[in-house]
Scaffold this active site. Structure first.
Site, PDB file in Angstrom:
ATOM      1  N   ASN A  10       0.874  -1.180   0.000  1.00 46.82           N
ATOM      2  CA  ASN A  10       0.000   0.000   0.000  1.00 46.82           C
ATOM      3  C   ASN A  10       0.907   1.225   0.000  1.00 46.82           C
ATOM      4  O   ASN A  10       1.509   1.556   1.024  1.00 46.82           O
ATOM      5  CB  ASN A  10      -0.891  -0.030   1.253  1.00 46.82           C
ATOM      6  N   LYS A  12       0.166   4.268  -0.229  1.00 46.19           N
ATOM      7  CA  LYS A  12      -0.379   5.487   0.397  1.00 46.19           C
ATOM      8  C   LYS A  12      -0.093   6.678  -0.532  1.00 46.19           C
ATOM      9  O   LYS A  12      -0.211   6.541  -1.740  1.00 46.19           O
ATOM     10  CB  LYS A  12       0.182   5.647   1.809  1.00 46.19           C
ATOM     11  N   HIS A  95      -9.298   1.505   5.419  1.00 47.84           N
ATOM     12  CA  HIS A  95      -7.987   1.719   6.036  1.00 47.84           C
ATOM     13  C   HIS A  95      -8.124   2.698   7.201  1.00 47.84           C
ATOM     14  O   HIS A  95      -8.871   3.665   7.128  1.00 47.84           O
ATOM     15  CB  HIS A  95      -6.990   2.246   4.999  1.00 47.84           C
ATOM     16  N   GLU A  97      -6.297   5.010   8.148  1.00 50.68           N
ATOM     17  CA  GLU A  97      -6.018   6.407   7.801  1.00 50.68           C
ATOM     18  C   GLU A  97      -7.258   7.052   7.170  1.00 50.68           C
ATOM     19  O   GLU A  97      -7.542   8.230   7.413  1.00 50.68           O
ATOM     20  CB  GLU A  97      -4.787   6.482   6.884  1.00 50.68           C
ATOM     21  N   GLU A 167      -4.992  -4.661  10.827  1.00 45.70           N
ATOM     22  CA  GLU A 167      -3.902  -3.701  11.015  1.00 45.70           C
ATOM     23  C   GLU A 167      -4.134  -2.931  12.318  1.00 45.70           C
ATOM     24  O   GLU A 167      -4.914  -1.965  12.331  1.00 45.70           O
ATOM     25  CB  GLU A 167      -3.862  -2.688   9.875  1.00 45.70           C
ATOM     26  N   GLY A 173       3.153   2.325  10.752  1.00 46.22           N
ATOM     27  CA  GLY A 173       4.144   3.380  10.541  1.00 46.22           C
ATOM     28  C   GLY A 173       4.885   3.773  11.802  1.00 46.22           C
ATOM     29  O   GLY A 173       5.603   4.778  11.814  1.00 46.22           O
ATOM     30  N   SER A 214       3.887  -2.117  10.308  1.00 47.87           N
ATOM     31  CA  SER A 214       5.342  -2.212  10.460  1.00 47.87           C
ATOM     32  C   SER A 214       5.895  -3.581  10.066  1.00 47.87           C
ATOM     33  O   SER A 214       6.830  -4.081  10.698  1.00 47.87           O
ATOM     34  CB  SER A 214       5.759  -1.836  11.888  1.00 47.87           C
TER      35      SER A 214
HETATM   36  P1  13P Z   1       3.423   0.381   7.608  1.00 47.75           P
HETATM   37  O1  13P Z   1       3.852  -0.923   6.989  1.00 47.75           O
HETATM   38  O2  13P Z   1       4.187   1.561   7.074  1.00 47.75           O
HETATM   39  O3  13P Z   1       3.360   0.307   9.096  1.00 47.75           O
HETATM   40  O4  13P Z   1       1.907   0.630   7.121  1.00 47.75           O
HETATM   41  C1  13P Z   1       0.990  -0.386   7.283  1.00 47.75           C
HETATM   42  C2  13P Z   1      -0.239  -0.023   6.544  1.00 47.75           C
HETATM   43  O5  13P Z   1      -0.959   0.871   6.939  1.00 47.75           O
HETATM   44  C3  13P Z   1      -0.542  -0.753   5.303  1.00 47.75           C
HETATM   45  O6  13P Z   1      -1.830  -0.476   4.861  1.00 47.75           O
END
Ligand code: 13P
Length: 256
Positions: A10, A12, A95, A97, A167, A173, A214
């Site tokens: 992903n 982003k 997601h 976010e 997640e 992150g 992560s």
């Molecule tokens: P990270 O791997 O950067 O922690 O992000 C995970 C994520 O949100 C994947 O959708």
């Protein structure tokens, strides 16, 4: 039937169309030998068409990072599942976010899931608890409620095309990740068992469930060694060809 592992990068809000195409061209030959794993990239909407062209004929599938439920209409900033159909195989929805920054709700995640399935595409439905919920011992109840809401009205037949991504928000992150066994236990009790109760054991044992948060080459084996984890949804470590290749290699070695 064994579940085919699925690793989805992903991206982003990263990578211009040119950067995205260069990445695909470099990645494709490096992951060509790992056909036991589904290899998926989710670029921004802007790069989606270019990535779809670059990935054509390559051992890569494409995902969108969102998809609206209406086929078209007065929804400024949105792209419909229907419009995504020629370009993608998967659409990530729910997601954390989007839930945090765009006020994505369980109701809309459910609308999107049904529209994506109706368009012949596959939703990757992201769920996961906050740090506060985790510390309060609310993880299983909360994730269960997200799963139930997302799947309301989705038929058992359509479940063959659904992927769930667990997640934990506190692991995204941050460099913190759940331990493999902790993630596996939550995936089992809050996702797979919930799906068994909503549908049946056959649906529950065939649905693919990813871990995200992560994930990197150094912890991938721990996650892939878990019985209930069928792949990963990866942010940061999907932005480098070397790291993403390593994740796919590990998934193929451990699960393939
Ligand atoms: P990270 O791997 O950067 O922690 O992000 C995970 C994520 O949100 C994947 O959708």
């Amino acid at each position: 039937m064994p579940r085919t592992p699925i690793i989805c990068g992903n991206w982003k809000m990263h990578k211009s169309p040119n950067e995205a195409v260069a990445f695909v061209n470099e990645l494709a030959p490096r992951v060509a030998g790992y056909d036991s794993v589904e290899r998926v990239l989710a670029p921004t909407f802007l790069a989606l068409a270019a990535v779809a062209v670059a990935a054509h004929g390559a051992p890569l599938q494409v995902a969108a990072q969102d998809g609206h439920w209406a086929p078209q209409g007065a929804y400024t900033s949105q792209v419909s599942a229907e419009m995504l159909r020629p370009y993608v195989n998967y659409v990530i929805i729910g997601h954390s976010e989007c839930r945090a920054f765009l006020n994505e709700t369980d109701v809309n995640v459910n609308r999107k899931a049904k529209a994506i399935l109706a368009a012949g595409l596959r939703p990757i439905i992201a769920v996961g608890e906050s740090l506060e919920q985790n510390q309060a011992g609310e993880t299983v109840d909360f994730v269960q409620s997200q799963v139930k809401a997302a799947l309301a009205g989705v038929s058992a037949r359509d479940m063959a095309n659904v992927v769930i991504a667990y997640e934990p928000i506190w692991a995204i992150g941050t460099g913190l990740s759940a331990s493999g066994s902790m993630a596996d236990a939550i995936i089992k009790s809050a996702v797979r068992d919930t799906i068994a109760a909503l549908y049946d054991d056959a649906v529950a044992s065939s649905i693919r469930i990813q871990y995200g948060g992560s994930v990197k080459p150094g912890n991938m084996e721990e996650f892939m060694s878990q019985p209930n984890i069928d792949g990963a949804l990866v942010g940061g470590a999907s932005l480098q060809v070397d790291d993403f290749t390593a994740l796919i290699e590990i998934a193929a070695r451990v699960k393939g």
